[in-house]
Design a protein around this motif. Sequence first.
Motif, PDB file in Angstrom:
ATOM      1  N   GLY A  27       0.764  -1.051   0.117  1.00  0.00           N
ATOM      2  CA  GLY A  27      -0.078  -0.022  -0.047  1.00  0.00           C
ATOM      3  C   GLY A  27       0.965   1.175  -0.062  1.00  0.00           C
ATOM      4  O   GLY A  27       2.032   1.262   0.113  1.00  0.00           O
ATOM      5  N   THR A  28       0.367   2.338  -0.187  1.00  0.00           N
ATOM      6  CA  THR A  28       0.908   3.576  -0.119  1.00  0.00           C
ATOM      7  C   THR A  28       1.386   4.065   1.406  1.00  0.00           C
ATOM      8  O   THR A  28       0.622   3.757   2.063  1.00  0.00           O
ATOM      9  N   LEU A  29       2.474   4.591   1.305  1.00  0.00           N
ATOM     10  CA  LEU A  29       2.970   4.846   2.592  1.00  0.00           C
ATOM     11  C   LEU A  29       2.876   6.685   2.924  1.00  0.00           C
ATOM     12  O   LEU A  29       3.375   6.967   3.959  1.00  0.00           O
ATOM     13  N   ASN A  30       1.975   7.258   1.930  1.00  0.00           N
ATOM     14  CA  ASN A  30       1.968   8.660   2.107  1.00  0.00           C
ATOM     15  C   ASN A  30       1.566   9.118   3.453  1.00  0.00           C
ATOM     16  O   ASN A  30       1.969  10.242   4.021  1.00  0.00           O
ATOM     17  N   ASN A  31       0.625   8.349   4.086  1.00  0.00           N
ATOM     18  CA  ASN A  31       0.130   8.937   5.526  1.00  0.00           C
ATOM     19  C   ASN A  31       0.885   8.131   6.557  1.00  0.00           C
ATOM     20  O   ASN A  31       0.189   7.973   7.734  1.00  0.00           O
ATOM     21  N   TYR A  32       1.966   7.609   6.433  1.00  0.00           N
ATOM     22  CA  TYR A  32       2.593   6.776   7.281  1.00  0.00           C
ATOM     23  C   TYR A  32       4.086   7.622   7.903  1.00  0.00           C
ATOM     24  O   TYR A  32       4.577   8.115   7.022  1.00  0.00           O
ATOM     25  N   ILE A  51      11.042   8.767  10.097  1.00  0.00           N
ATOM     26  CA  ILE A  51      10.671   9.695   9.131  1.00  0.00           C
ATOM     27  C   ILE A  51       9.289   9.708   8.687  1.00  0.00           C
ATOM     28  O   ILE A  51       8.757   8.591   8.426  1.00  0.00           O
ATOM     29  N   SER A  52       8.640  10.756   8.459  1.00  0.00           N
ATOM     30  CA  SER A  52       7.291  11.165   7.825  1.00  0.00           C
ATOM     31  C   SER A  52       7.524  10.852   6.453  1.00  0.00           C
ATOM     32  O   SER A  52       8.378  11.398   5.726  1.00  0.00           O
ATOM     33  N   TRP A  53       6.748   9.767   6.005  1.00  0.00           N
ATOM     34  CA  TRP A  53       6.741   9.548   4.306  1.00  0.00           C
ATOM     35  C   TRP A  53       6.531  10.905   3.552  1.00  0.00           C
ATOM     36  O   TRP A  53       7.183  11.250   2.743  1.00  0.00           O
ATOM     37  N   SER A  54       5.401  11.629   3.903  1.00  0.00           N
ATOM     38  CA  SER A  54       5.136  12.629   3.261  1.00  0.00           C
ATOM     39  C   SER A  54       5.923  14.005   3.422  1.00  0.00           C
ATOM     40  O   SER A  54       6.090  14.744   2.274  1.00  0.00           O
ATOM     41  N   THR A  55       6.253  14.220   4.606  1.00  0.00           N
ATOM     42  CA  THR A  55       6.755  15.420   4.765  1.00  0.00           C
ATOM     43  C   THR A  55       8.306  15.444   4.993  1.00  0.00           C
ATOM     44  O   THR A  55       9.173  16.278   4.889  1.00  0.00           O
ATOM     45  N   THR A  56       8.989  14.084   5.174  1.00  0.00           N
ATOM     46  CA  THR A  56      10.342  13.663   5.111  1.00  0.00           C
ATOM     47  C   THR A  56      10.948  14.460   6.366  1.00  0.00           C
ATOM     48  O   THR A  56      12.224  14.445   6.524  1.00  0.00           O
ATOM     49  N   THR A  69      21.475   8.341   9.854  1.00  0.00           N
ATOM     50  CA  THR A  69      20.842   9.257   9.015  1.00  0.00           C
ATOM     51  C   THR A  69      19.707   8.401   8.476  1.00  0.00           C
ATOM     52  O   THR A  69      19.962   7.318   7.962  1.00  0.00           O
ATOM     53  N   ILE A  70      18.593   9.018   8.425  1.00  0.00           N
ATOM     54  CA  ILE A  70      17.305   8.183   7.826  1.00  0.00           C
ATOM     55  C   ILE A  70      16.744   8.883   6.847  1.00  0.00           C
ATOM     56  O   ILE A  70      16.724  10.053   6.713  1.00  0.00           O
ATOM     57  N   SER A  71      16.492   8.066   5.775  1.00  0.00           N
ATOM     58  CA  SER A  71      16.021   8.634   4.389  1.00  0.00           C
ATOM     59  C   SER A  71      15.150   7.773   3.786  1.00  0.00           C
ATOM     60  O   SER A  71      14.983   6.713   4.118  1.00  0.00           O
ATOM     61  N   ALA A  92      22.768  -4.758  18.140  1.00  0.00           N
ATOM     62  CA  ALA A  92      21.503  -4.873  18.291  1.00  0.00           C
ATOM     63  C   ALA A  92      20.641  -5.695  17.155  1.00  0.00           C
ATOM     64  O   ALA A  92      21.331  -5.739  16.058  1.00  0.00           O
ATOM     65  N   VAL A  93      19.585  -6.188  17.224  1.00  0.00           N
ATOM     66  CA  VAL A  93      18.406  -6.498  16.266  1.00  0.00           C
ATOM     67  C   VAL A  93      17.829  -4.960  15.892  1.00  0.00           C
ATOM     68  O   VAL A  93      17.152  -4.385  16.891  1.00  0.00           O
ATOM     69  N   TYR A  94      17.750  -4.722  14.621  1.00  0.00           N
ATOM     70  CA  TYR A  94      17.110  -3.488  14.245  1.00  0.00           C
ATOM     71  C   TYR A  94      15.950  -3.685  13.501  1.00  0.00           C
ATOM     72  O   TYR A  94      15.844  -4.705  12.336  1.00  0.00           O
ATOM     73  N   TYR A  95      14.630  -3.094  13.830  1.00  0.00           N
ATOM     74  CA  TYR A  95      13.533  -3.402  13.281  1.00  0.00           C
ATOM     75  C   TYR A  95      12.926  -1.980  12.587  1.00  0.00           C
ATOM     76  O   TYR A  95      13.389  -0.980  13.126  1.00  0.00           O
ATOM     77  N   CYS A  96      12.311  -2.071  11.472  1.00  0.00           N
ATOM     78  CA  CYS A  96      11.738  -0.885  10.958  1.00  0.00           C
ATOM     79  C   CYS A  96      10.328  -1.285  11.083  1.00  0.00           C
ATOM     80  O   CYS A  96       9.779  -2.616  11.428  1.00  0.00           O
ATOM     81  N   ALA A  97       9.425  -0.196  11.276  1.00  0.00           N
ATOM     82  CA  ALA A  97       8.171  -0.357  11.607  1.00  0.00           C
ATOM     83  C   ALA A  97       7.230   1.014  11.018  1.00  0.00           C
ATOM     84  O   ALA A  97       7.895   2.070  10.648  1.00  0.00           O
ATOM     85  N   ALA A  98       6.137   0.816  11.007  1.00  0.00           N
ATOM     86  CA  ALA A  98       5.193   1.806  10.486  1.00  0.00           C
ATOM     87  C   ALA A  98       3.982   2.128  11.422  1.00  0.00           C
ATOM     88  O   ALA A  98       3.389   1.241  11.850  1.00  0.00           O
ATOM     89  N   ARG A  99       3.751   3.256  11.152  1.00  0.00           N
ATOM     90  CA  ARG A  99       2.603   3.924  12.124  1.00  0.00           C
ATOM     91  C   ARG A  99       1.862   5.134  11.338  1.00  0.00           C
ATOM     92  O   ARG A  99       2.417   5.842  10.436  1.00  0.00           O
ATOM     93  N   PRO A 100       0.481   4.949  11.415  1.00  0.00           N
ATOM     94  CA  PRO A 100      -0.317   6.110  10.634  1.00  0.00           C
ATOM     95  C   PRO A 100       0.158   7.504  11.086  1.00  0.00           C
ATOM     96  O   PRO A 100       0.346   7.577  12.497  1.00  0.00           O
ATOM     97  N   GLY A 101       0.079   8.431  10.306  1.00  0.00           N
ATOM     98  CA  GLY A 101       0.107   9.574  10.897  1.00  0.00           C
ATOM     99  C   GLY A 101       1.680  10.287  10.345  1.00  0.00           C
ATOM    100  O   GLY A 101       2.588   9.592   9.914  1.00  0.00           O
ATOM    101  N   ILE A 102       1.788  11.429  10.698  1.00  0.00           N
ATOM    102  CA  ILE A 102       3.005  12.213  10.299  1.00  0.00           C
ATOM    103  C   ILE A 102       3.869  12.566  11.260  1.00  0.00           C
ATOM    104  O   ILE A 102       5.001  13.276  11.145  1.00  0.00           O
ATOM    105  N   ARG A 103       3.570  12.467  12.590  1.00  0.00           N
ATOM    106  CA  ARG A 103       4.372  12.907  13.573  1.00  0.00           C
ATOM    107  C   ARG A 103       5.458  12.114  14.105  1.00  0.00           C
ATOM    108  O   ARG A 103       5.226  10.842  14.512  1.00  0.00           O
ATOM    109  N   VAL A 104       6.610  12.494  13.942  1.00  0.00           N
ATOM    110  CA  VAL A 104       8.037  11.566  14.020  1.00  0.00           C
ATOM    111  C   VAL A 104       8.295  11.531  15.476  1.00  0.00           C
ATOM    112  O   VAL A 104       9.109  10.656  15.537  1.00  0.00           O
ATOM    113  N   THR A 105       7.848  12.520  16.130  1.00  0.00           N
ATOM    114  CA  THR A 105       8.406  12.575  17.651  1.00  0.00           C
ATOM    115  C   THR A 105       7.646  11.399  18.553  1.00  0.00           C
ATOM    116  O   THR A 105       8.071  11.376  19.741  1.00  0.00           O
ATOM    117  N   ILE A 106       6.587  10.654  17.945  1.00  0.00           N
ATOM    118  CA  ILE A 106       5.572   9.598  18.884  1.00  0.00           C
ATOM    119  C   ILE A 106       6.573   8.318  18.424  1.00  0.00           C
ATOM    120  O   ILE A 106       6.622   7.842  17.399  1.00  0.00           O
TER     121      ILE A 106
END
Length: 123
Positions: A27-32, A51-56, A69-71, A92-106
């Motif tokens: 799916g699209t990541l624009n809102n993640y 990183i916010s996908w839409s605002t970077t 650096t994340i990109s 460590a074991v590094y995981y990537c994850a996705a959450r709805p929304g654009i707030r990167v500080t949460i």
Amino acid sequence: QVQLVESGGGLVQYGGSLRLSCSASGGTLNNYTIGWFRQAPGKEREFVTAISWSTTSTYYAESVKGRFTISRDNAKNTVYLQMNSLKLEDTAVYYCAARPGIRVTISTGYNYWGQGTQVTVSS
């Protein structure tokens, strides 16, 4: 439903560099917001960066600020984590994850997770 697959982990010497990739599908990541987390043996999982996908917009934990650096690559639907000046405590074991929304500080609310990739920093 978003599926995430990490790659790029491995063994690296102290002070070295490594780039992790997180490929997304489903799916699209624009809102993640896409985040990286890590978990060392015997320790709780901790937030690394996001990183916010839409605002970077990006946000980093103090422990990695200035070294990591994340990109993201929109065309490849991939998020990268460039890790420089690696320290033993970055192991460590590094995981990537996705959450709805654009707030990167949460750092909570991530509901899609990859399987993880091991990063080991040796002396």
